[in-house]
Write an enzyme that holds these catalytic residues in place. Structure first.
Site: not given
Length: 321
Positions: A45, A202
């Site tokens: 990786g 909200k």
């Protein structure tokens, strides 16, 4: 293509894996070929980057949004900066159309990190000398850096789309901010389109869950244009669209600079009251994540102009004033 006078200059533009299509478009606009570099991964990786041409004494521009997969693209950027520094580049300018971790810009609770600042520290320590950014989630992130930041705005590009759309009459529109934090952005779009604005109040009980409460502003009979900087899971934007429809909006459009569109975003948008979603290509958007009612606008011209102005030591402020 803007011109071809930079083909044999010390201006170099490199692309990593974050958004190769955008980088190629920017290079075409500037009038040069992308710099030659390889980005590979070892079996475990680890990332290996090799610059395959001389950049000694050059002004290097690295185009890399730190979008999904965020950590991989961030590491690519840091390694490329280090490679350019060790290859004796005169300047290392990073072009970050989307700045990952920008939403972690403050301590919302005790014992929380400020990861946006950590990323800034990593970029500076690696050796970047300038950053060109596009619509940072919080403009004050510029203060996390001690290097120059050129902060470009996507609102004019979005505004031009709405002004040019024959199906939209700006005189019958209202620009809507999905929360109190986006009012400044909504006001900029409204000023260009010469429309009123509205605000949605909200409440967010937990991360990635939004609940629309009430709407401040006149909506009935108007075409509503919701603007945000980032659309992630699309919970906020779809609930906002439905709330606007319930309040009598004729049609609802949504727009943003950064279409993160993770998780259920595609399905939510396609099944929502949103007629059309307008986004930019700051983030590479695979077809399987792109809602069918999406229109994508390019920021390549804006970035190309910024790169040329930085290279020529000219003012960049004309691009965002």
């Amino acid at each position: 293509m803007l011109n071809n006078e930079y083909k044999n200059s010390s201006l170099k533009i490199f692309s990593l894996k974050g958004n190769e299509a955008l980088a190629q478009e920017v290079a075409d606009q500037v009038g040069i070929e992308l710099g030659k570099c390889s980005v590979k991964r070892f079996s475990d990786g680890e990332i290996q980057i090799n610059i395959e041409e001389s950049i000694r004494g050059c002004d290097v521009f690295i185009i890399q949004p730190t979008s999904y997969p965020v950590n991989l693209h961030l590491m690519e950027l840091l390694i490329m900066i280090d490679a350019c520094k060790r290859a004796s580049a005169a300047t290392i300018n990073i072009v970050v159309p989307y700045y990952g971790y920008a939403r972690q810009d403050r301590k919302a609770r005790s014992r929380k990190p400020i990861t946006a600042k950590l990323v800034a520290n990593l970029i500076e320590t690696a050796g970047a000398t300038r950053m060109i950014a596009l619509d940072l989630h919080a403009p004050q992130i510029q203060g996390f850096f001690d290097i120059p930041i050129d902060h470009l705005m996507g609102v004019p590009i979005l505004a031009k789309h709405f002004k040019d759309d024959p199906n939209i009459n700006p005189e019958e529109c209202v620009v809507v901010s999905p929360d109190h934090g986006g009012v400044t952005r909504a006001r900029k779009l409204a000023d260009i389109l010469k429309t009123p604005i509205a605000i949605i109040d909200k409440r967010r009980p937990r991360p990635n869950v939004a609940e629309v409460m009430n709407i401040v502003g006149e909506i009935e009979g108007r075409t509503a244009i919701i603007i945000d900087d980032i659309i992630d899971t699309a919970g906020t934007i779809t609930l906002a669209a439905q709330a606007l429809k319930d309040k009598g909006a004729k049609e609802v459009y949504a727009c943003c600079t950064h279409p993160v569109l993770s998780g259920p975003a595609k399905e939510r948008i396609e099944n929502s009251a949103i007629k059309e979603l307008i986004v930019t290509n700051s983030i590479h958007l695979d077809e399987d994540r792109k809602p069918s009612n999406t229109k994508e606008l390019s920021v390549a011209g804006l970035i190309a102009q910024a790169i040329i102005r930085v290279y020529e030591r000219e003012s960049v402020s004309v691009l965002f004033d």
